[in-house]
Each structure stands twice: as structure tokens, then as C-alpha cells.
Design a protein around this motif. Structure first.
Motif, mmCIF file in Angstrom:
data_model
loop_
_atom_site.group_PDB
_atom_site.id
_atom_site.type_symbol
_atom_site.label_atom_id
_atom_site.label_comp_id
_atom_site.label_asym_id
_atom_site.label_seq_id
_atom_site.Cartn_x
_atom_site.Cartn_y
_atom_site.Cartn_z
ATOM 1 N N GLU A 195 11.246 28.809 19.924
ATOM 2 C CA GLU A 195 10.138 29.776 19.800
ATOM 3 C C GLU A 195 9.078 29.318 20.795
ATOM 4 O O GLU A 195 8.940 28.121 21.049
ATOM 5 N N ASP A 200 -3.898 26.477 23.283
ATOM 6 C CA ASP A 200 -2.624 25.872 22.876
ATOM 7 C C ASP A 200 -2.425 24.534 23.586
ATOM 8 O O ASP A 200 -2.192 24.496 24.795
ATOM 9 N N ILE A 204 4.929 30.032 22.545
ATOM 10 C CA ILE A 204 3.614 30.673 22.572
ATOM 11 C C ILE A 204 3.630 31.736 23.681
ATOM 12 O O ILE A 204 4.131 31.496 24.781
ATOM 13 N N LYS A 205 3.052 32.886 23.394
ATOM 14 C CA LYS A 205 2.906 33.959 24.391
ATOM 15 C C LYS A 205 1.489 33.880 24.943
ATOM 16 O O LYS A 205 0.586 34.570 24.477
ATOM 17 N N SER A 228 -2.866 28.405 27.313
ATOM 18 C CA SER A 228 -1.967 27.274 27.110
ATOM 19 C C SER A 228 -2.287 26.233 28.176
ATOM 20 O O SER A 228 -2.555 26.581 29.328
ATOM 21 N N ASN A 279 1.285 33.820 17.665
ATOM 22 C CA ASN A 279 1.671 35.035 18.398
ATOM 23 C C ASN A 279 1.357 36.293 17.595
ATOM 24 O O ASN A 279 0.958 37.315 18.166
ATOM 25 N N LYS A 280 1.523 36.234 16.284
ATOM 26 C CA LYS A 280 1.239 37.378 15.418
ATOM 27 C C LYS A 280 -0.253 37.715 15.417
ATOM 28 O O LYS A 280 -0.633 38.867 15.276
ATOM 29 N N ILE A 316 3.853 28.688 15.830
ATOM 30 C CA ILE A 316 3.958 29.537 17.018
ATOM 31 C C ILE A 316 4.042 31.007 16.616
ATOM 32 O O ILE A 316 3.351 31.860 17.187
ATOM 33 N N LYS A 317 4.864 31.315 15.628
ATOM 34 C CA LYS A 317 4.983 32.704 15.166
ATOM 35 C C LYS A 317 3.644 33.224 14.652
ATOM 36 O O LYS A 317 3.261 34.360 14.947
ATOM 37 N N LYS A 321 -2.256 37.865 17.777
ATOM 38 C CA LYS A 321 -2.606 38.707 18.921
ATOM 39 C C LYS A 321 -3.978 38.354 19.502
ATOM 40 O O LYS A 321 -4.739 39.217 19.936
#
Length: 177
Positions: A168, A120, A170-171, A151, A143-144, A139-140, A146
Motif C-alpha cells: 500500500e 508523510d 501514500i498518494k 511526502s 489516503n481516504k 496509509i489507507k 483526501k
């Protein structure tokens, strides 16, 4: 030590003066991130390097280029067109020896049933407003997926000044700064 965005900018400005140019700092940071990632990731894994239009994106172009030179399977994506073609990020973009994919390609890639490593580099420490709907959708989707996510500097969507999510975020599994 945790620094806010103005403290980071001040340190960067000092480093630019020492180095006599700002691009060498970006080059060094990108190479170090690529070396870390390559020490942790097998060459049989595909890497998606997702870049924004600023210096964080420039870091991503350098990271992607370094990983390609090391023999990794890398796809580089530019999420937003450049506003200024005189900056370091554009210089890093011009040094690429590969195809760069666009936002539409990224959405297709993220829908595939694969497990890539994601890097990222969309927005870094300079983010000071909520991400727009286009970036929020990226971003969604990231994250979806997985996937394992690195980052660079800070996860996209997180404020460097207060740690709050800017619409929103980034995880990330690991953040390299």
C-alpha cells in the motif's frame, strides 16, 4: 536523475564524511523541507506530521519542530516505537518541544472531519519489504482523508529501487527529496 537506494546511501555517506556527522544532514534537509512547506501553506492550516521510527521519521521531527517555531499548528505522530535510541532520528525526537502523539491518536485524528495538511515521514528510501498491516491501515486512512499530502524523500510504501507499491502507498501531492 533518479537514484536507487544504494546510490542514495553512497551519496549520504560522502556527505556525512564532509560534514563530520550525519545529524547535520538530517537537520539541513528537515529545515529546507519546513521552509518549502511554510512558503506554500497558510499558518491557519493544521499540519499533521506522521513519523516512522527511522531517519525519515527524524526528518519529520525536525520539519515539525521548525514549523512549530514558525508559528504553525502542528501535531506530530510516531507510528512505531524506536528500536534504537542511539540514532539521529532519536536525537531529532529529543529536540522536540511539543507533545508527540501515538498511532491510536493518529487514527482518531484521521477520522475527524477536518482538512489538515499531512506530512508523510513514515518510511523513506530504505523501505525494502511490504508494509505491515498496521502501516497499511494508516496509509489507507491517510489516503481516504483526501488531504493535501507532502511526502519526504519518497511516498511511504513505494520502493525506491523500482517504483513498485510495497503493499500500500501514500498518494502524495508533492514529494520533497
Amino acid at each position: 536523475m533518479i537514484l536507487n537506494s544504494s546510490e542514495i546511501k553512497a551519496i549520504e555517506q560522502k556527505e556525512f564524511k564532509l560534514r563530520k556527522n550525519s545529524f547535520s544532514l538530517m537537520q539541513s534537509a528537515g529545515e529546507k523541507c519546513a521552509n518549502y512547506i511554510s512558503s506554500k501553506v497558510s499558518k491557519n492550516k493544521e499540519l499533521l506530521v506522521i513519523c516512522g521510527p527511522g531517519n525519515n521519521g527524524g526528518d519529520g521531527f525536525i520539519i515539525g519542530n521548525c514549523l512549530i517555531k514558525k508559528g504553525y499548528k502542528v501535531k506530530i505522530f510516531l507510528t512505531i516505537p524506536f528500536k534504537n535510541k542511539k540514532n539521529d532520528n532519536y536525537k531529532a525526537f529529543n529536540e522536540l518541544n511539543c507533545k508527540v502523539f501515538n498511532l491510536k491518536d493518529l487514527h482518531k485524528e484521521l477520522k475527524k472531519k477536518t482538512k489538515p495538511i499531512i506530512v508523510d515521514c513514515i518510511f523513506g528510501t530504505g523501505l525494502n519489504k511490504n508494509v505491515n498491516s498496521s502501516i497499511k491501515n494508516i496509509i489507507k486512512a491517510i489516503n481516504k482523508k483526501k488531504a493535501f499530502i507532502y511526502s519526504i524523500d519518497i511516498p511511504t510504501g513505494v520502493s525506491c529501487d523500482n517504483g513498485k507499491v510495497m503493499g500500500e502507498a501514500i498518494k502524495a501531492n508533492i514529494t520533497l527529496a
